[in-house]
Motif scaffolding. Structure first.
Motif, PDB file in Angstrom:
ATOM      1  N   ALA A 130       0.846  -1.194   0.000  1.00 16.32           N
ATOM      2  CA  ALA A 130       0.000   0.000   0.000  1.00 16.32           C
ATOM      3  C   ALA A 130       0.881   1.244   0.000  1.00 16.32           C
ATOM      4  CB  ALA A 130      -0.916   0.009   1.219  1.00 16.32           C
ATOM      5  N   SER A 131       0.308   2.377  -0.387  1.00  9.40           N
ATOM      6  CA  SER A 131       1.068   3.629  -0.358  1.00  9.40           C
ATOM      7  C   SER A 131       1.048   4.255   1.033  1.00  9.40           C
ATOM      8  CB  SER A 131       0.515   4.610  -1.386  1.00  9.40           C
ATOM      9  OG  SER A 131      -0.831   4.929  -1.090  1.00  9.40           O
ATOM     10  N   LEU A 133      -0.427   3.262   5.279  1.00  9.20           N
ATOM     11  CA  LEU A 133      -1.065   2.304   6.170  1.00  9.20           C
ATOM     12  C   LEU A 133      -1.006   2.848   7.589  1.00  9.20           C
ATOM     13  CD1 LEU A 133      -2.175  -0.690   6.120  1.00  9.20           C
ATOM     14  CD2 LEU A 133       0.080  -1.322   6.942  1.00  9.20           C
ATOM     15  N   THR A 144      -6.363   1.328   6.073  1.00  5.04           N
ATOM     16  CA  THR A 144      -5.993   2.334   5.094  1.00  5.04           C
ATOM     17  C   THR A 144      -7.207   2.668   4.237  1.00  5.04           C
ATOM     18  OG1 THR A 144      -4.436   2.963   3.354  1.00  5.04           O
ATOM     19  CG2 THR A 144      -5.213   0.687   3.327  1.00  5.04           C
ATOM     20  N   ARG A 146      -6.352   3.964   1.165  1.00  2.00           N
ATOM     21  CA  ARG A 146      -5.614   4.040  -0.087  1.00  2.00           C
ATOM     22  C   ARG A 146      -5.684   2.714  -0.858  1.00  2.00           C
ATOM     23  NH1 ARG A 146      -1.894   8.570   0.320  1.00  2.00           N
ATOM     24  NH2 ARG A 146      -3.026   9.976   1.680  1.00  2.00           N
ATOM     25  N   ASN A 148      -4.562  -0.725  -2.383  1.00  2.00           N
ATOM     26  CA  ASN A 148      -3.672  -1.727  -1.814  1.00  2.00           C
ATOM     27  C   ASN A 148      -3.785  -3.016  -2.605  1.00  2.00           C
ATOM     28  OD1 ASN A 148      -5.746  -3.567  -0.280  1.00  2.00           O
ATOM     29  ND2 ASN A 148      -6.320  -1.436   0.151  1.00  2.00           N
ATOM     30  N   GLN A 159      -6.899  -6.709  -5.153  1.00  2.00           N
ATOM     31  CA  GLN A 159      -6.598  -5.296  -5.264  1.00  2.00           C
ATOM     32  C   GLN A 159      -7.817  -4.530  -4.777  1.00  2.00           C
ATOM     33  OE1 GLN A 159      -5.563  -5.056  -9.436  1.00  2.00           O
ATOM     34  NE2 GLN A 159      -3.383  -5.078  -8.906  1.00  2.00           N
ATOM     35  N   GLN A 161      -9.508  -0.767  -2.646  1.00  2.00           N
ATOM     36  CA  GLN A 161      -9.434   0.633  -2.239  1.00  2.00           C
ATOM     37  C   GLN A 161      -9.850   0.670  -0.779  1.00  2.00           C
ATOM     38  OE1 GLN A 161      -8.503   3.364  -4.143  1.00  2.00           O
ATOM     39  NE2 GLN A 161      -8.759   4.679  -2.374  1.00  2.00           N
TER      40      GLN A 161
END
Length: 191
Positions: A130-131, A133, A144, A146, A148, A159, A161
């Protein structure tokens, strides 16, 4: 004449001494103003390698090139500007690893914010990327909002969001996801 000359020299020396004393005091005040003011950390650690134990059992190892300690602030925190790696060991001594490019730990809330190429690898080889967490240490919860990706040991991929889960991923909730799951049909035929 001699008396006047001694008085003049004595006066000049006194004047120079007093001037130096006041100028030093001014510099000292400037140095004191710089001390731990503004955004300065109270400590900086380099080449960090911390081991955490509980009742003699190793539970975690934290490594980081650099840590800034801001626990002197009203809202204390520790920052890892060059990233970090944490290895967690469970009761069976199985290892889970977390790495990220940046991290910050908020002492009062127990919240850890990891950013940039966050990767979690569990003891069963499940990998989460993830970008960003968040990990709530007090509630043992990871989450998160974001995008992932989760790669499972059997080849499955998810995958999504956003998600939230307990820290051992036993109770995992994904908000939106697309994925490929691998099913073993031989188990279904045996039943």
């Amino acid at each position: 004449m001699r008396l006047k000359y001694n008085h003049i020299i004595s006066g000049i020396v006194t004047l120079i001494g007093v001037t130096m004393l006041f100028s030093c005091q001014g510099n000292l005040n400037e140095v004191r103003e710089m001390d731990l003011q503004g955004d300065s950390p109270q400590a900086v650690a380099e080449g960090l390698n911390l081991k955490f134990t509980d009742s003699g059992r190793l539970v975690a190892i934290l490594r980081s090139p650099q840590m800034y300690d801001y626990t002197n602030k009203n809202f204390p925190f520790r920052e890892f500007p060059d990233g970090l790696e944490v290895e967690f060991f469970d009761e069976n001594n199985e290892k889970n690893t977390i790495t990220s490019d940046y991290g910050i730990i908020y002492d009062e809330t127990g919240l850890i914010d990891l950013r940039g190429n966050v990767v979690i690898v569990t003891s069963d080889s499940t990998q989460l990327e993830a970008s960003q967490l968040y990990w709530d240490q007090n509630k043992s919860w990871v989450f998160t909002d974001r995008p992932n990706t989760i790669k499972f040991p059997d080849g499955g991929v998810n995958q999504g969001q956003g998600f939230d889960s307990n820290q051992n991923f036993g109770n995992f909730r994904s908000r939106t996801n697309i994925g490929v799951q691998i099913l073993d049909e031989t188990e279904e035929e045996d039943e």
